[in-house]
Enzyme design. Structure first.
Site, PDB file in Angstrom:
ATOM      1  N   ASN A  48       0.699  -1.107  -0.028  1.00 14.38           N
ATOM      2  CA  ASN A  48       0.378  -0.241   0.150  1.00 14.38           C
ATOM      3  C   ASN A  48       0.863   1.001   0.385  1.00 14.38           C
ATOM      4  O   ASN A  48       2.157   1.167   0.393  1.00 14.38           O
ATOM      5  CB  ASN A  48      -1.017   0.004   1.404  1.00 14.38           C
ATOM      6  CG  ASN A  48      -0.435  -0.135   2.899  1.00 14.38           C
ATOM      7  OD1 ASN A  48       0.665  -0.463   2.704  1.00 14.38           O
ATOM      8  ND2 ASN A  48      -0.687   0.322   3.673  1.00 14.38           N
ATOM      9  N   GLU A  50       0.751   5.319   0.692  1.00 14.57           N
ATOM     10  CA  GLU A  50      -0.775   6.088   1.360  1.00 14.57           C
ATOM     11  C   GLU A  50      -0.280   7.789   0.744  1.00 14.57           C
ATOM     12  O   GLU A  50       0.544   7.978   0.024  1.00 14.57           O
ATOM     13  CB  GLU A  50      -0.506   6.128   2.937  1.00 14.57           C
ATOM     14  CG  GLU A  50      -1.134   4.969   3.121  1.00 14.57           C
ATOM     15  CD  GLU A  50      -1.639   4.857   4.366  1.00 14.57           C
ATOM     16  OE1 GLU A  50      -1.056   5.814   4.987  1.00 14.57           O
ATOM     17  OE2 GLU A  50      -2.219   3.915   4.843  1.00 14.57           O
ATOM     18  N   CYS A  59      -3.912   0.573  -3.089  1.00 13.90           N
ATOM     19  CA  CYS A  59      -4.003  -0.667  -1.951  1.00 13.90           C
ATOM     20  C   CYS A  59      -2.853  -1.635  -2.597  1.00 13.90           C
ATOM     21  O   CYS A  59      -2.776  -1.370  -4.056  1.00 13.90           O
ATOM     22  CB  CYS A  59      -5.070  -1.356  -0.984  1.00 13.90           C
ATOM     23  SG  CYS A  59      -6.079  -0.771  -0.938  1.00 13.90           S
ATOM     24  N   GLU A  61      -3.494  -4.719  -2.638  1.00 12.51           N
ATOM     25  CA  GLU A  61      -3.244  -5.562  -3.936  1.00 12.51           C
ATOM     26  C   GLU A  61      -3.029  -4.727  -5.590  1.00 12.51           C
ATOM     27  O   GLU A  61      -3.481  -5.185  -6.292  1.00 12.51           O
ATOM     28  CB  GLU A  61      -4.662  -5.907  -3.402  1.00 12.51           C
ATOM     29  CG  GLU A  61      -5.045  -6.773  -2.299  1.00 12.51           C
ATOM     30  CD  GLU A  61      -5.230  -6.198  -1.306  1.00 12.51           C
ATOM     31  OE1 GLU A  61      -4.567  -4.724  -0.876  1.00 12.51           O
ATOM     32  OE2 GLU A  61      -5.720  -6.302  -0.024  1.00 12.51           O
ATOM     33  N   CYS A  93     -10.596  -4.749   0.081  1.00 10.39           N
ATOM     34  CA  CYS A  93     -11.303  -3.874   0.164  1.00 10.39           C
ATOM     35  C   CYS A  93     -12.425  -3.798  -1.102  1.00 10.39           C
ATOM     36  O   CYS A  93     -12.241  -4.754  -2.048  1.00 10.39           O
ATOM     37  CB  CYS A  93     -10.910  -2.642   0.141  1.00 10.39           C
ATOM     38  SG  CYS A  93     -10.173  -2.101  -1.100  1.00 10.39           S
ATOM     39  N   CYS A  96     -10.670  -3.191  -4.509  1.00 11.32           N
ATOM     40  CA  CYS A  96      -9.540  -4.505  -4.860  1.00 11.32           C
ATOM     41  C   CYS A  96     -10.371  -5.660  -5.754  1.00 11.32           C
ATOM     42  O   CYS A  96     -10.193  -5.989  -6.136  1.00 11.32           O
ATOM     43  CB  CYS A  96      -8.710  -4.027  -3.862  1.00 11.32           C
ATOM     44  SG  CYS A  96      -7.241  -3.497  -3.215  1.00 11.32           S
TER      45      CYS A  96
HETATM   46  N1  THU Z   1      -5.473  -1.299   2.504  1.00 10.86           N
HETATM   47  C1  THU Z   1      -4.296  -2.250   1.481  1.00 10.86           C
HETATM   48  O1  THU Z   1      -4.021  -1.617   1.311  1.00 10.86           O
HETATM   49  N2  THU Z   1      -5.447  -3.225   1.017  1.00 10.86           N
HETATM   50  C2  THU Z   1      -6.842  -3.404   1.392  1.00 10.86           C
HETATM   51  O2  THU Z   1      -7.168  -3.718   1.192  1.00 10.86           O
HETATM   52  C3  THU Z   1      -7.420  -2.260   2.895  1.00 10.86           C
HETATM   53  C4  THU Z   1      -6.631  -1.668   3.183  1.00 10.86           C
HETATM   54  C5  THU Z   1      -4.713  -0.476   2.603  1.00 10.86           C
HETATM   55  C6  THU Z   1      -5.086   1.577   1.847  1.00 10.86           C
HETATM   56  C7  THU Z   1      -4.295   2.051   3.907  1.00 10.86           C
HETATM   57  O3  THU Z   1      -2.896   2.363   3.110  1.00 10.86           O
HETATM   58  C8  THU Z   1      -4.299   0.958   5.053  1.00 10.86           C
HETATM   59  O4  THU Z   1      -4.639  -0.547   4.436  1.00 10.86           O
HETATM   60  C9  THU Z   1      -5.376   1.146   6.378  1.00 10.86           C
HETATM   61  O5  THU Z   1      -7.360   1.551   5.519  1.00 10.86           O
END
Ligand code: THU
Length: 139
Positions: A48, A50, A59, A61, A93, A96
């Site tokens: 991920n 940000e 994310c 994925e 999520c 994704c």
């Molecule tokens: N996140 C992912 O990398 N994958 C997911 O399917 C859900 C959330 C990350 C996004 C963000 O950087 C952190 O987790 C918190 O939401």
């Protein structure tokens, strides 16, 4: 806990090490992913990433999936391993899952893992039974 093949275990190790590259200063929730494509030995990693704007966050994925598309064009994904430091481990999520549905078969395997190892194997069709596809509707 079931025993997994050596390639699944290798994918777990890659997802876990890619997770260390996550850029997650806002949530402090690091996620790593390793994507296996049929016909390709090399696994595609993703973490991920940000952003200060929050909404720009992508994310692990989707980063793995989109990187695979950029590298190979047409892809045939077999499975993905996702590693978080949570118990139970976090599923992908909704964004994704919809991105997976664009490129993956309903039988696509999603392995949820944490730092203790792989905890669960799910199929995309169970996580997202009704993905949105334009060709479902007459337009
Ligand atoms: N996140 C992912 O990398 N994958 C997911 O399917 C859900 C959330 C990350 C996004 C963000 O950087 C952190 O987790 C918190 O939401």
């Amino acid at each position: 806990m079931p025993t997994y093949s050596s390639s699944i275990k290798e994918a777990y190790e890659i997802a876990r090490s890619v997770r260390a590259n996550a850029h997650a200063p806002y949530s402090e929730f690091q996620v790593g992913a390793a994507l296996k494509l049929r016909g390709q030995k090399e696994l595609i990693g993703g973490c991920n990433v940000e952003n200060a704007s929050y909404g720009l966050t992508c994310c692990a994925e989707r980063n793995a999936l989109f990187q695979a598309v950029a590298k190979f064009g047409k892809i045939d994904p077999e499975y993905i391993i996702i590693v978080t430091d949570s118990n139970p481990p976090a599923p992908p999520c909704g964004l994704c899952l919809q991105a997976m549905a664009e490129f993956c078969q309903p039988s696509f395997e999603v392995y949820l893992a944490n730092l203790k190892g792989i905890q669960e194997k799910l199929l995309l069709k169970d996580l997202l039974p009704k993905p949105f596809h334009l060709n479902f509707w007459s337009v």
